[in-house]
Design an enzyme around this catalytic site. Structure first.
Site, PDB file in Angstrom:
ATOM      1  N   ASP A 206       0.841  -1.198   0.000  1.00 48.27           N
ATOM      2  CA  ASP A 206       0.000   0.000   0.000  1.00 48.27           C
ATOM      3  C   ASP A 206       0.877   1.249   0.000  1.00 48.27           C
ATOM      4  OD1 ASP A 206       0.476   0.935   2.957  1.00 48.27           O
ATOM      5  OD2 ASP A 206       0.072  -1.211   3.069  1.00 48.27           O
ATOM      6  N   ASP A 208       0.566   3.536   2.426  1.00 46.63           N
ATOM      7  CA  ASP A 208       0.328   4.058   3.776  1.00 46.63           C
ATOM      8  C   ASP A 208      -0.811   5.078   3.682  1.00 46.63           C
ATOM      9  OD1 ASP A 208       1.186   3.649   6.503  1.00 46.63           O
ATOM     10  OD2 ASP A 208       1.850   5.738   6.487  1.00 46.63           O
TER      11      ASP A 208
END
Length: 281
Positions: A206, A208
């Site tokens: 991802d 974040d």
């Protein structure tokens, strides 16, 4: 001998021929699970699941000292971690592989950070915390199969288990960090105290939560959307790595304690001498 530390979702190694599993008792408590000894592409290797079988342990609950000590006691000279990470850089995309070469400790002091203390003083150098030889071998293994691996990244380790705030994500990004995770510290530093050549293959799950688009912010569900595919890439790199010769750890890593211990070995108790001797192997 190479040891593999399996991270999130990695509780065994596909295609590893298992010779035995051993519950290792350590002076630092219980490891996350059994140390598995076996072979992979004709290389003897060790394996330990960082979070335990079935992912029982949160990052701050992992007994990092026991894990590293158990692998060292079993004969490891190198330790390669597999870890889920979040990206703090646009160019390091979810689904990518990346190797951190620097670390920033943003934990909160809840983890035992060193084997030493309680009457034994030692200060190891961690200016260059990973093994350049092991990193280069992993990158070259990726190149052999056409798998790009980002390198020279800085990994910020946070305490967890909660996912971070946007302010924290921006702070770490602006501090020069490229990745964020919850498990590589103190593992990387304990590996140096144990004179183990260390590196991690980070699997980017991802971005974040630093991006303006909140749809791209990290979530527990989102972490696993690409994870299976990314994990397959990491296993392919590992297979490529183990098809060739493994590097020799740097002499300065394998002798890291030579000038780091300030307390005389002769002054230690018999129990202290026993575990220090394991670290010095």
């Amino acid at each position: 001998m190479l040891a593999i530390m399996g991270g999130t979702g990695i509780y065994q190694l596909p295609e590893m021929i298992i010779d035995d599993e051993q519950v290792v008792e350590t002076p630092f408590g219980e490891p996350s699970g059994s140390v598995v000894r076996g072979r992979y592409r004709d290389h003897p290797i060790l394996f330990l699941a960082r979070h335990g079988s079935g992912h029982r342990l949160l990052p701050h609950e992992v007994n990092y000292r026991a894990n590293v000590f158990a692998l060292k006691a079993a004969g490891a000279t190198m330790l390669l971690g597999l870890s889920a990470v979040g990206s703090l850089r646009q160019e390091i995309e979810p689904g990518d592989l990346v190797i951190p070469e620097q670390y920033f400790d943003w934990t909160r002091g809840r983890r035992a950070q060193t084997f030493f203390g309680n009457g034994i003083a030692a200060h190891v150098s961690t200016a260059h915390p990973v093994s350049a030889r092991l990193v280069q071998s992993v990158v070259q293994a990726g190149e052999k199969i056409g798998q790009t691996i980002h390198r020279s990244a800085t990994y910020a380790c946070v305490e967890g288990p909660r996912l971070g705030t946007r302010a924290e994500s921006l702070f770490l990004r602006n501090a020069g960090c490229d990745l964020v995770g919850m498990t590589n510290i103190p593992e990387v530093f304990l590996a140096r105290e144990a004179q183990l050549a260390y590196a991690t293959i980070g699997m980017v799950t991802d971005y974040d939560c630093w991006l303006d688009d909140s749809a791209q912010h990290v979530s527990a569900t989102g972490i696993f959307e690409l994870y299976g595919t990314t994990l397959k890439k990491a296993f392919n790199v590992l297979e490529s790595l183990l098809e060739g010769d493994l590097p020799e750890p740097e002499p300065e890593i394998r002798t890291a304690l030579k000038n780091a211990m300030l307390t005389s070995f002769d002054s230690l108790s018999s129990d202290q001498k026993a575990w220090v001797t394991v670290l010095q192997r």
